[in-house]
Design an enzyme around this catalytic site. Structure first.
Site, PDB file in Angstrom:
ATOM      1  N   ASN A  83      46.996 -47.725  31.708  1.00 33.96           N
ATOM      2  CA  ASN A  83      46.601 -49.116  31.462  1.00 33.96           C
ATOM      3  C   ASN A  83      46.140 -49.673  32.802  1.00 33.96           C
ATOM      4  O   ASN A  83      46.950 -49.877  33.716  1.00 33.96           O
ATOM      5  CB  ASN A  83      47.773 -49.941  30.907  1.00 33.96           C
ATOM      6  CG  ASN A  83      47.398 -51.410  30.710  1.00 33.96           C
ATOM      7  OD1 ASN A  83      46.675 -52.008  31.504  1.00 33.96           O
ATOM      8  ND2 ASN A  83      47.907 -52.010  29.650  1.00 33.96           N
ATOM      9  N   GLU A  85      43.269 -51.492  28.236  1.00 30.15           N
ATOM     10  CA  GLU A  85      43.093 -52.846  28.754  1.00 30.15           C
ATOM     11  C   GLU A  85      41.952 -52.887  29.776  1.00 30.15           C
ATOM     12  O   GLU A  85      42.099 -53.361  30.903  1.00 30.15           O
ATOM     13  CB  GLU A  85      44.400 -53.399  29.347  1.00 30.15           C
ATOM     14  CG  GLU A  85      44.492 -54.900  29.214  1.00 30.15           C
ATOM     15  CD  GLU A  85      45.832 -55.499  29.614  1.00 30.15           C
ATOM     16  OE1 GLU A  85      45.902 -56.736  29.609  1.00 30.15           O
ATOM     17  OE2 GLU A  85      46.784 -54.757  29.916  1.00 30.15           O
ATOM     18  N   TYR A  95      45.929 -49.199  22.746  1.00 32.31           N
ATOM     19  CA  TYR A  95      46.524 -50.354  23.429  1.00 32.31           C
ATOM     20  C   TYR A  95      47.126 -51.226  22.332  1.00 32.31           C
ATOM     21  O   TYR A  95      46.420 -51.963  21.654  1.00 32.31           O
ATOM     22  CB  TYR A  95      45.464 -51.103  24.238  1.00 32.31           C
ATOM     23  CG  TYR A  95      45.973 -52.370  24.890  1.00 32.31           C
ATOM     24  CD1 TYR A  95      47.171 -52.370  25.595  1.00 32.31           C
ATOM     25  CD2 TYR A  95      45.253 -53.556  24.805  1.00 32.31           C
ATOM     26  CE1 TYR A  95      47.639 -53.524  26.193  1.00 32.31           C
ATOM     27  CE2 TYR A  95      45.713 -54.713  25.398  1.00 32.31           C
ATOM     28  CZ  TYR A  95      46.905 -54.694  26.092  1.00 32.31           C
ATOM     29  OH  TYR A  95      47.376 -55.846  26.679  1.00 32.31           O
ATOM     30  N   ASP A 149      49.374 -47.580  26.221  1.00 36.08           N
ATOM     31  CA  ASP A 149      50.337 -48.663  26.388  1.00 36.08           C
ATOM     32  C   ASP A 149      50.780 -49.073  24.985  1.00 36.08           C
ATOM     33  O   ASP A 149      50.059 -49.779  24.284  1.00 36.08           O
ATOM     34  CB  ASP A 149      49.678 -49.825  27.129  1.00 36.08           C
ATOM     35  CG  ASP A 149      50.611 -51.019  27.292  1.00 36.08           C
ATOM     36  OD1 ASP A 149      51.769 -50.955  26.815  1.00 36.08           O
ATOM     37  OD2 ASP A 149      50.182 -52.021  27.894  1.00 36.08           O
ATOM     38  N   ASN A 167      53.362 -50.874  24.302  1.00 34.19           N
ATOM     39  CA  ASN A 167      53.972 -52.207  24.362  1.00 34.19           C
ATOM     40  C   ASN A 167      55.337 -52.273  23.699  1.00 34.19           C
ATOM     41  O   ASN A 167      55.655 -53.225  22.980  1.00 34.19           O
ATOM     42  CB  ASN A 167      53.014 -53.255  23.767  1.00 34.19           C
ATOM     43  CG  ASN A 167      52.317 -54.052  24.864  1.00 34.19           C
ATOM     44  OD1 ASN A 167      52.934 -54.421  25.862  1.00 34.19           O
ATOM     45  ND2 ASN A 167      51.027 -54.289  24.691  1.00 34.19           N
ATOM     46  N   ASP A 183      49.241 -52.968  37.240  1.00 35.06           N
ATOM     47  CA  ASP A 183      50.667 -53.235  37.066  1.00 35.06           C
ATOM     48  C   ASP A 183      51.345 -52.145  36.239  1.00 35.06           C
ATOM     49  O   ASP A 183      52.572 -52.146  36.070  1.00 35.06           O
ATOM     50  CB  ASP A 183      50.911 -54.624  36.460  1.00 35.06           C
ATOM     51  CG  ASP A 183      50.096 -54.895  35.208  1.00 35.06           C
ATOM     52  OD1 ASP A 183      49.302 -54.023  34.802  1.00 35.06           O
ATOM     53  OD2 ASP A 183      50.237 -56.000  34.638  1.00 35.06           O
ATOM     54  N   HIS A 184      50.556 -51.199  35.729  1.00 38.55           N
ATOM     55  CA  HIS A 184      51.063 -49.982  35.109  1.00 38.55           C
ATOM     56  C   HIS A 184      50.727 -48.801  36.019  1.00 38.55           C
ATOM     57  O   HIS A 184      49.826 -48.887  36.857  1.00 38.55           O
ATOM     58  CB  HIS A 184      50.389 -49.727  33.760  1.00 38.55           C
ATOM     59  CG  HIS A 184      50.709 -50.725  32.698  1.00 38.55           C
ATOM     60  ND1 HIS A 184      51.466 -50.420  31.599  1.00 38.55           N
ATOM     61  CD2 HIS A 184      50.346 -52.030  32.556  1.00 38.55           C
ATOM     62  CE1 HIS A 184      51.563 -51.493  30.815  1.00 38.55           C
ATOM     63  NE2 HIS A 184      50.886 -52.482  31.368  1.00 38.55           N
TER      64      HIS A 184
END
Length: 271
Positions: free
Chosen positions: A23, A51, A123, A163, A165, A260-261
């Protein structure tokens, strides 16, 4: 970094397939951080991105890596969601979405069919701060997505990555006790992931490392979370159960920066 590996299956077969997933939290920002250098160093057979936050007509040319066929999908909303896939070998077929219009307008899934397996990059919708999309995520998306994966699995094995989530287990995030009502760790989302596994799929990382702690793939940018390793495991390789005999390793590249991943990598021997 050295991304070499001697990983083998339980019966001693060395890996011959590498799939990576990341991601990137915005393809333009990722490019500014030289994100493609990771792909060149890792050299996966398939590279999946989530993303991208970019309309397919505006994907920068310099994100394409030599030696790869590139496939992109964006949603109706500019700067939101979006996925990509790069493959060394041209797939038999590439499909976009899961054939449900309500979901597909957000640009969340690409499926590549190869001779012996499918690779699906996804995603998964975030339930949002305050959980405004929790019902959509769990009662609609999860149900339809599992049905889609089962349909693929009936034809040939599936390698799902991306991802997703959700942090499935308590050990999949730093602070489980204080996040029971936080998007990604609600009982409903965790149950949705359990339901997926019960349909004949396996979390490849937990198959190999059932008790490994601090195995995070996401760290929120605020409060210096990455430096403190206060994270979540949101990025997965989920595989058809019959591929577990071919599983060599499932790796978290936690020291690779640029989002951030961090990337995750799947190694298997599929011949």
């Amino acid at each position: 970094m050295d991304f070499s590996s001697d990983a083998k299956t339980e019966d001693g077969r060395k890996w011959n397939l590498k799939v990576a997933s990341w991601n990137i939290n915005g393809i333009r920002a990722w490019l500014q951080k030289d994100g493609t250098s990771y792909i060149k160093a890792e050299s996966p057979d398939v590279m999946c991105l989530q993303e991208t936050k970019c309309d397919t007509s505006k994907i920068p040319k310099n994100c394409e890596v030599e030696g790869y066929h590139c496939y992109w999908l964006s949603g109706d909303q500019e700067g939101y969601s979006g996925v990509g896939m790069m493959t060394k070998k041209e797939p038999i077929k590439v499909s976009y979405g899961i054939d449900v219009a309500e979901h597909d307008k957000e640009g969340r899934v690409i499926t590549a069919e190869f001779e012996k397996y499918f690779v699906v990059t996804a995603y998964i919708p975030n339930s949002g701060r305050g959980l405004p999309r929790l019902e959509y995520r769990t009662k609609q998306w999860d149900v339809d997505f599992i049905a889609y994966l089962k349909k693929l699995d009936a034809k040939k094995p599936v390698i799902l990555c991306g991802d997703l989530n959700v942090a499935h287990l308590d050990i999949d995030l730093k602070n489980p006790k204080t996040n029971k009502k936080t998007a990604g760790f609600t009982p409903q989302e965790r149950e949705g992931f359990t339901n997926l596994l019960q349909e004949g799929f396996v979390d490849s990382f937990r198959k190999l490392y059932p008790k490994k702690e601090a195995a995070y793939t996401f760290w929120a940018y605020f409060m210096n979370n990455r430096a403190k390793d206060c994270g979540w495991r949101l990025d997965y390789f989920v595989i058809s159960e019959r591929l577990t005999k071919d599983l060599c390793d499932s790796v978290i590249r936690k020291y690779v920066l640029g989002s951030d991943h961090c990337p995750v990598v799947f190694l298997a021997n599929i011949s």
